[in-house]
Design a protein around this motif. Sequence first.
Motif, short mmCIF file in Angstrom:
data_model
loop_
_atom_site.label_atom_id
_atom_site.label_comp_id
_atom_site.label_asym_id
_atom_site.label_seq_id
_atom_site.Cartn_x
_atom_site.Cartn_y
_atom_site.Cartn_z
N ALA A 172 0.83 -1.21 0.00
CA ALA A 172 0.00 0.00 0.00
C ALA A 172 0.87 1.26 0.00
N LEU A 173 1.94 1.25 0.80
CA LEU A 173 2.86 2.39 0.81
C LEU A 173 3.53 2.56 -0.54
N ARG A 174 3.93 1.43 -1.15
CA ARG A 174 4.57 1.52 -2.47
C ARG A 174 3.64 2.16 -3.49
N LYS A 175 2.38 1.70 -3.53
CA LYS A 175 1.43 2.24 -4.50
C LYS A 175 1.14 3.71 -4.22
N ALA A 176 0.96 4.06 -2.95
CA ALA A 176 0.67 5.45 -2.60
C ALA A 176 1.84 6.37 -2.94
N SER A 177 3.06 5.86 -2.83
CA SER A 177 4.25 6.70 -3.09
C SER A 177 4.30 7.17 -4.53
N ASN A 178 3.66 6.44 -5.44
CA ASN A 178 3.69 6.82 -6.86
C ASN A 178 2.84 8.06 -7.14
N HIS A 179 2.04 8.50 -6.18
CA HIS A 179 1.15 9.65 -6.37
C HIS A 179 1.78 10.96 -5.90
N PHE A 180 3.00 10.91 -5.37
CA PHE A 180 3.60 12.12 -4.81
C PHE A 180 5.05 12.26 -5.27
N GLU A 181 5.42 13.47 -5.63
CA GLU A 181 6.80 13.77 -5.97
C GLU A 181 7.63 13.88 -4.69
N PRO A 182 8.91 13.52 -4.74
CA PRO A 182 9.75 13.62 -3.53
C PRO A 182 9.80 15.02 -2.94
N GLU A 183 9.60 16.04 -3.80
CA GLU A 183 9.63 17.41 -3.30
C GLU A 183 8.45 17.68 -2.37
N VAL A 184 7.35 16.92 -2.55
CA VAL A 184 6.15 17.11 -1.73
C VAL A 184 6.27 16.31 -0.44
N ILE A 185 6.52 15.01 -0.56
CA ILE A 185 6.71 14.14 0.60
C ILE A 185 7.44 12.89 0.14
N GLN A 186 8.31 12.38 0.98
CA GLN A 186 9.04 11.16 0.68
C GLN A 186 8.56 10.02 1.58
N PHE A 187 8.73 8.80 1.09
CA PHE A 187 8.26 7.61 1.78
C PHE A 187 9.45 6.78 2.25
N GLY A 188 9.35 6.24 3.44
CA GLY A 188 10.41 5.40 3.97
C GLY A 188 9.86 4.24 4.76
N THR A 189 10.66 3.19 4.90
CA THR A 189 10.30 2.05 5.75
C THR A 189 11.46 1.75 6.67
N VAL A 190 11.13 1.30 7.87
CA VAL A 190 12.15 0.89 8.85
C VAL A 190 11.85 -0.55 9.24
N ASP A 191 12.85 -1.42 9.11
CA ASP A 191 12.71 -2.82 9.50
C ASP A 191 12.99 -2.93 11.00
#
Length: 787
Positions: free
Chosen positions: A478-497
């Motif tokens: 879900a995070l991967r798919k949602a990340s495609n809707h935003f440019e990095p300049e707007v918001i970036q996505f990250g995951t922590v294991d």
Amino acid sequence: MLLSNLIAFTFYLLILPTSFGSSEDDYYTLLGVEKGADSRDIRKAFKKLAVTKHPDKNKNDPEAHDHFVKLAEAYDVLKDPTKRNQYDMYGKKSFEGHSSTKYHSYTYYRDQFGIYDDDPLIATLGREDFSSSFGDTIWFVNFYSPLCSHCHELAPEWRRLSKSLEGVVKIGAVNCEDERDLCWELQIQQYPSLLFYDEKATMFDGKVYTGIREARPMELFIMTHLAKVIDVPILKGYPDYKKSPWVIFTMPKFNERDTLSSQHLRLKLAAVLKGIVSVGFTENKDFVETYNAARLFTAIFWKHNENSSEFAFPLNRIDHNGLADEVLGLFPSIKRMDQEDFQDIRTQLRIGADTPWLLCFAMEGDPRNTIMMKKFTGKLDKFKIAEVDCIKNRALCNSLHIPRYPTWAVLKKGGAFEMHTGQRTLHSIERFARDAQEATNIHALSPQDLQRIMMEGTPWIIGWLLTGCPPCKRMLPALRKASNHFEPEVIQFGTVDCAQHSHVCTRYNVNSYPTTAIYNASTVYTFTGESNEKSIIEFIQAMKSNYVISLTEKNFKEELDEKPESVLYAVEFYAPWCAPCQSLQPEWMKVAQKLSVLKKIKLGSVNCDLQRELCTNEGIRSYPTIRLYPMGSKGKNTMAIYSNPNRDYASLRTWVIGFMHTPMVNLDGTNFRHNLLSQREDRTWVIMFFAPWCGYCHEFEPEFFIAIQRLQDIVVGGKVNCQKDGALCQREEITSYPTVKLYQRIDGVTRVTSGITIVAYTQETLYAELKVYAAQAYITPVNHDEL
């Protein structure tokens, strides 16, 4: 700003707890496994301990029983995905008061526990594995009980079958003594039960095998199915029209007839090389005489070169895996990447290169990894493939926090790096690579990355995940798919294991998985919606739109002390480390978003970690505190405090609009006709007919209120309680609740439009439809629509 962020970050590290239990009582430590261990590793670790630590083997140790109970309890919890997630969130506290764990005799663990656990060709499946493994390849699964004699009799044949079909289909086993809930859910009623799953099957689509339970008949059953789904064509002539490589069988090496075994060999090889190399059979005389005149070879590997001329290599092996190894050995060698290469390639990807890399981090050269990487060269044509030797490049692997070997990862366009955490199978890694390369705005974060993000103060949405946690497996895509809707300049996505970086997750007060939150400077907004693309996008958009005004010492006076009487202002006072505050954030944001259509309502928030003096001056003693400064009051001279323990969107919305001046009139049998007919001016009435016991009515009323509030210049709203005024509602033909009717007085005549079609119980839809009807000069009656 940088200094304040650093202070806030340091404050987090000081105030947050470090663990929820001592290491000697930790279930993972007791079994000697990592937090990211899969179910198979957990079973193997427990079995190893069971045959050495069992009280039957340690009769002189008075503490043996108590210690083994702890081991059995740890295994009982960690083997079950639900219990394991509960333990990861809350520790042993969540299991206090439960009955003590029972265990079996020593001989059970020695001779019967996990019949197939040590077999590398048979996948021992648990509930978690079982629900996520199907749908992309063929499975043949043995549901058994270690207490069943027939199951032990079948075991040698099942192992023989797995060896014969290695790489062709997946052979699995489910221990129903260990997985009682799973076997019950699948209605397994006898042992052993053998279920066949095709490529498109779900976990509930298994077909029961009723044939002879011997390796040869079971293999024939599998091959019959393979022949239906895998094409091994008979080539009539030279396959020079094909630009892709082929393995071409001519005649069997030691036999002039095309036997069933040779047909099965071709079929097995086609299954192993599916998507990489085509497999065919020819009796074309010219081809046979040119390439295999003496029929000394099993098959020919044939392909075009760059100049479009064909060439061929003889294949000598007579088993499908040996032939597959020979074929893959003819593919170009895999690139070996060092630290300098990695940095150069990452830089190129950051400045515009767009070809992603699939990387295998390994210890020295493992031939099994090499074979798998060569398979990927055929399957992942949009990728470049490379191997990183972590003995020679230890500094690089340490900086990337590679948790185990082999670890597969994708280096994407833009330079983002993401590691695979699922099953180490060809299909799982391939699916990960394809999904990851499309999501260029999502990064796997290290502790150093987190520190940098918190200090920079740029907006990030971070998913704190735990390997093996089923809800985490739903959140990551879900995070991967949602990340495609935003440019990095707007918001970036990250995951922590959090299995790998547990100390970091603990510092940030992450005790449940998955936890997803937006971090923007010192502000934290925790996501509490469903784990899907749409919910995450809506959450981010609500945060971006600034529906909630961030109040500081500077603008608090401007906004509140000078609040006009026509404005209603509601403010939450919170601390970012406060768990109830984190739960409130998305609900408060949703209220602000929904009420933003009413220009006279404002919602704000105060971060009391950063605005300590302001919160002290306002007398804030607990978090969260919600205050409302109503209409009709100037500044802060009148205040209401929210005391409802329910801090959900619906409760908060109802509370806020309860302080609005209502534009609605309560109508009954006495004043209904008087209000509608005796008005001198032409006007439009919108009336909601309801019953107090109707749950939908209570849900709909705030939406109705907001829509009427928005249209108060052109409509008048009213309510009729049909429980109190049944005769009126009967006269108006009200048959369901709530029902909305529109009454218009035009040119001195009241016309009635009933049954306005309302698609959903939202103020947006109601507002749009009422606006259209209210603007019409003549109303055409429509059929009544029951809500």
